[in-house]
Design an enzyme around this catalytic site. Structure first.
Site, PDB file in Angstrom:
ATOM      1  N   GLU A  63       2.830   7.367  18.658  1.00 50.09           N
ATOM      2  CA  GLU A  63       3.838   8.256  18.060  1.00 50.09           C
ATOM      3  C   GLU A  63       3.299   9.679  17.995  1.00 50.09           C
ATOM      4  O   GLU A  63       2.100   9.890  17.795  1.00 50.09           O
ATOM      5  CB  GLU A  63       4.146   7.829  16.615  1.00 50.09           C
ATOM      6  CG  GLU A  63       5.042   6.627  16.481  1.00 50.09           C
ATOM      7  CD  GLU A  63       5.287   6.249  15.027  1.00 50.09           C
ATOM      8  OE1 GLU A  63       6.058   5.316  14.821  1.00 50.09           O
ATOM      9  OE2 GLU A  63       4.714   6.861  14.113  1.00 50.09           O
ATOM     10  N   ARG A  95      10.173  -6.447   1.374  1.00 47.94           N
ATOM     11  CA  ARG A  95       9.770  -6.948   0.053  1.00 47.94           C
ATOM     12  C   ARG A  95      10.226  -5.954  -1.002  1.00 47.94           C
ATOM     13  O   ARG A  95      10.711  -4.871  -0.673  1.00 47.94           O
ATOM     14  CB  ARG A  95       8.252  -7.065   0.002  1.00 47.94           C
ATOM     15  CG  ARG A  95       7.605  -5.730   0.388  1.00 47.94           C
ATOM     16  CD  ARG A  95       6.137  -5.700   0.182  1.00 47.94           C
ATOM     17  NE  ARG A  95       5.497  -4.595   0.876  1.00 47.94           N
ATOM     18  CZ  ARG A  95       5.436  -3.343   0.431  1.00 47.94           C
ATOM     19  NH1 ARG A  95       5.999  -3.017  -0.723  1.00 47.94           N
ATOM     20  NH2 ARG A  95       4.844  -2.403   1.130  1.00 47.94           N
ATOM     21  N   GLU A 120       8.824   2.563   9.373  1.00 44.48           N
ATOM     22  CA  GLU A 120       8.731   1.111   9.304  1.00 44.48           C
ATOM     23  C   GLU A 120       9.657   0.579   8.226  1.00 44.48           C
ATOM     24  O   GLU A 120      10.184   1.346   7.407  1.00 44.48           O
ATOM     25  CB  GLU A 120       7.285   0.655   9.020  1.00 44.48           C
ATOM     26  CG  GLU A 120       6.726   1.108   7.684  1.00 44.48           C
ATOM     27  CD  GLU A 120       5.290   0.638   7.467  1.00 44.48           C
ATOM     28  OE1 GLU A 120       4.543   0.477   8.450  1.00 44.48           O
ATOM     29  OE2 GLU A 120       4.925   0.439   6.302  1.00 44.48           O
ATOM     30  N   GLY A 147      -1.249   2.062   6.697  1.00 46.21           N
ATOM     31  CA  GLY A 147      -2.106   3.171   7.104  1.00 46.21           C
ATOM     32  C   GLY A 147      -3.389   2.741   7.804  1.00 46.21           C
ATOM     33  O   GLY A 147      -4.216   3.571   8.134  1.00 46.21           O
TER      34      GLY A 147
END
Lengths: 454, 80
Positions: free
Chosen positions: A201, A293, A289, A166
């Site tokens: 975007e 992980r 995205e 963010g």
């Protein structure tokens, strides 16, 4: 080669989670820690504990060389990065491999590709995954952004290609704002990430956040269904569920197979999450995205599938091929996780470090409590405020919410203020019970209700 | 003339600058008014301004940039 001795390059509840998985596999554990975490639960539970520097994360948990030195000293043959800190540093993953150690996660190449958000968008498009309307590649200057915006419509988001979490996002409502914000965003991205590259975007209003859990072994990829994390404050998730109640079955199948397609396209190895915005008015989903992980909210997926994700990622890193086929992965019931943070929700979520007094922990059917707390534990002020995750499972969503309320009633942590009152109130809220929320819903709700959260 | 200290209200990491590429809020010899920002404390990843609760002139800083501090630690010595 199966892993024999695993070094945990993280702290807090996720370090405890990884130690537990390793111990169940008969793998020895080395916990690295800062000076502020010498008495913390991970250091107590691991077979060995090694100090790697001062309290500040930049001087300890983010010090790749200190982590590698600790691995060499202790004879560890693998490193688990957890989430945050070095988990998505391609440079660190590469350095671990160069030192002859196993990195529990994907290749440095996959981390690099997904870490460059513009490149990840491109990879997603190549794999046939829908992306938010916007620039195909990194943008070249103000005029190009204006041309793209004229095509997709305002408002648009200007984002840093090297960004994430963010950070560095600007929203432009018209061409004048584009002219002002593009140079600003580029300068900020250059200073924050060492890379001024930007992409654009369209802003999707009233979107939900859904994400698909995947597991890969470098050749084969399976998905473990999706999670919904629409309840967010300042773009941080506070309440997560599996499955996403808002997604119909036919859309779920397309969503999950698109995540598998993307992971296969990058020969993904380990646990990963593909994140999407979901518009429940049109049933359309858009790739945002991929996180390379384990994620904080992984336990809700474990609860509905019965698969131990941390155990699987350790086994895969040790060279085992996936022996779970897609057909064998079923989901059952509904799970919810809430993040118990050391913050005072009635006072602007002010951080509240302190010493833990007596604790009464919830239990009973369908309740899991992942934390690093113990009575007398002094919470250091140097790291994030996550103390514990309360995870509940029920036959269906209503049952899970009822169980959450019941478990929160049992939970009592003396000595600090926590976000528990927020979740007690949300579990009783009509919109939450109906599931009619979106990613900006909670911030509006807090404006009306935060002062009563004591 | 008396020497007094301004204490940190919070534990965490002390910063003397608003951002790494900007100058310090206050230098030795600067005058301080009540309410002036003298530094930031990062506690659990959130940043909080530390403001002066007394006025005077900076003699010296007792906590340096990026030092780990506890609540109540002296940050700066001032002459009032």
């Amino acid at each position: 080669m199966p892993i024999k001795k695993l070094l945990i390059a993280n702290r807090g509840e996720i370090a405890v989670r990884i130690i537990r998985a390793a111990q169940e596999l008969g793998i020895a554990t080395v916990q690295v820690h800062s000076e502020a975490d010498a008495d913390a639960l991970p250091a107590q539970l691991a077979d060995e504990a090694v100090s790697i520097g001062p309290p500040q994360a930049a001087k300890s948990y983010l010090n790749a060389q200190a982590v590698l030195d600790a691995a060499r000293q202790t004879g560890a043959d693998a490193v688990h990065p957890g989430y945050g800190f070095l988990a998505e540093s391609a440079e660190f993953a590469g350095a671990v491999a160069d030192a002859g150690l196993v990195f529990v996660g994907p290749s440095a190449h996959a981390i690099t590709l997904m870490g460059d958000k513009a490149a990840a968008r491109h990879a997603a498009q190549d794999a046939g995954v829908p992306t938010v309307p916007g620039s195909a590649e990194r943008i070249e200057g103000v005029e190009q952004v204006k041309a793209i915006a004229a095509e997709i419509g305002y408002p648009i988001m200007i984002k840093a290609a090297a960004g994430g979490g963010g950070r560095g996002i600007r929203i432009a409502a018209n061409a004048e704002e584009v002219a002002a914000l593009v140079p600003q965003a580029s300068a900020e991205a250059l200073s924050a990430f060492g890379d001024g590259g930007l992409y654009v975007e369209k802003v999707i209003e009233r979107a939900r956040h859904v994400e698909v859990q995947i597991l890969g072994d470098g050749e084969n990829v399976v998905h473990l269904f999706e999670r919904e994390c629409s309840l967010q404050r300042r773009r941080q998730k506070v309440w997560e569920e599996a499955p996403a109640a808002s997604v119909p079955d036919n859309v779920r199948a397309k969503l999950c197979s698109s995540a598998v397609a993307l992971a296969e396209a990058v020969n993904y190895s380990g646990a990963g999450t593909v994140e999407y915005l979901y518009d429940d008015a049109t049933d359309k989903f858009y790739f945002i995205e991929m996180n390379t992980r384990i994620q904080v909210e992984h336990p809700v997926t474990e609860a509905i599938t019965g698969i131990d994700l941390v155990r699987e990622m350790i086994l895969i890193a040790g060279g085992k091929k996936l022996d779970i086929t897609q057909d064998a992965i079923a989901r059952r019931g509904h799970a919810i996780e809430v993040r118990i943070n050391a913050e005072d929700p009635s006072n602007g979520f002010m951080p509240f470090p302190g010493v833990i007094g007596n604790m009464r922990l919830p239990g009973g059917p369908g309740v899991r409590f992942d934390s690093m707390l113990y009575p007398g534990y002094a919470i250091p002020p140097f790291y994030d405020s996550l103390l514990a995750k309360l995870i509940v499972w029920g036959d269906d969503r209503d049952h899970a919410i009822a169980r959450l309320s019941r478990a929160l009633g049992e939970l009592d942590i003396e000595g600090v203020k926590t976000t528990k009152p927020l979740f007690c109130a949300l579990a009783k809220d009509g919109a939450v019970q109906e599931g009619s929320v979106h990613t900006r819903w909670l911030e509006g709700w807090l404006e009306d209700n935060a002062s009563r959260l004591t | 003339m008396a020497t007094e200290q301004i204490l940190s209200p919070l534990p965490g990491t002390f910063y003397r600058r608003p951002a790494p590429d900007q100058p310090s809020f206050k230098e030795d010899g600067d005058t301080i008014a009540v309410g002036d920002v003298i530094g930031l404390v990062e506690v659990m990843k959130s940043f909080h301004e530390v403001t002066a609760d007394k006025a005077g002139t900076v003699v010296k800083f007792l906590a340096e940039n990026e030092d780990a501090i506890m609540a109540g630690n002296p940050l700066v010595e001032i002459e009032t």
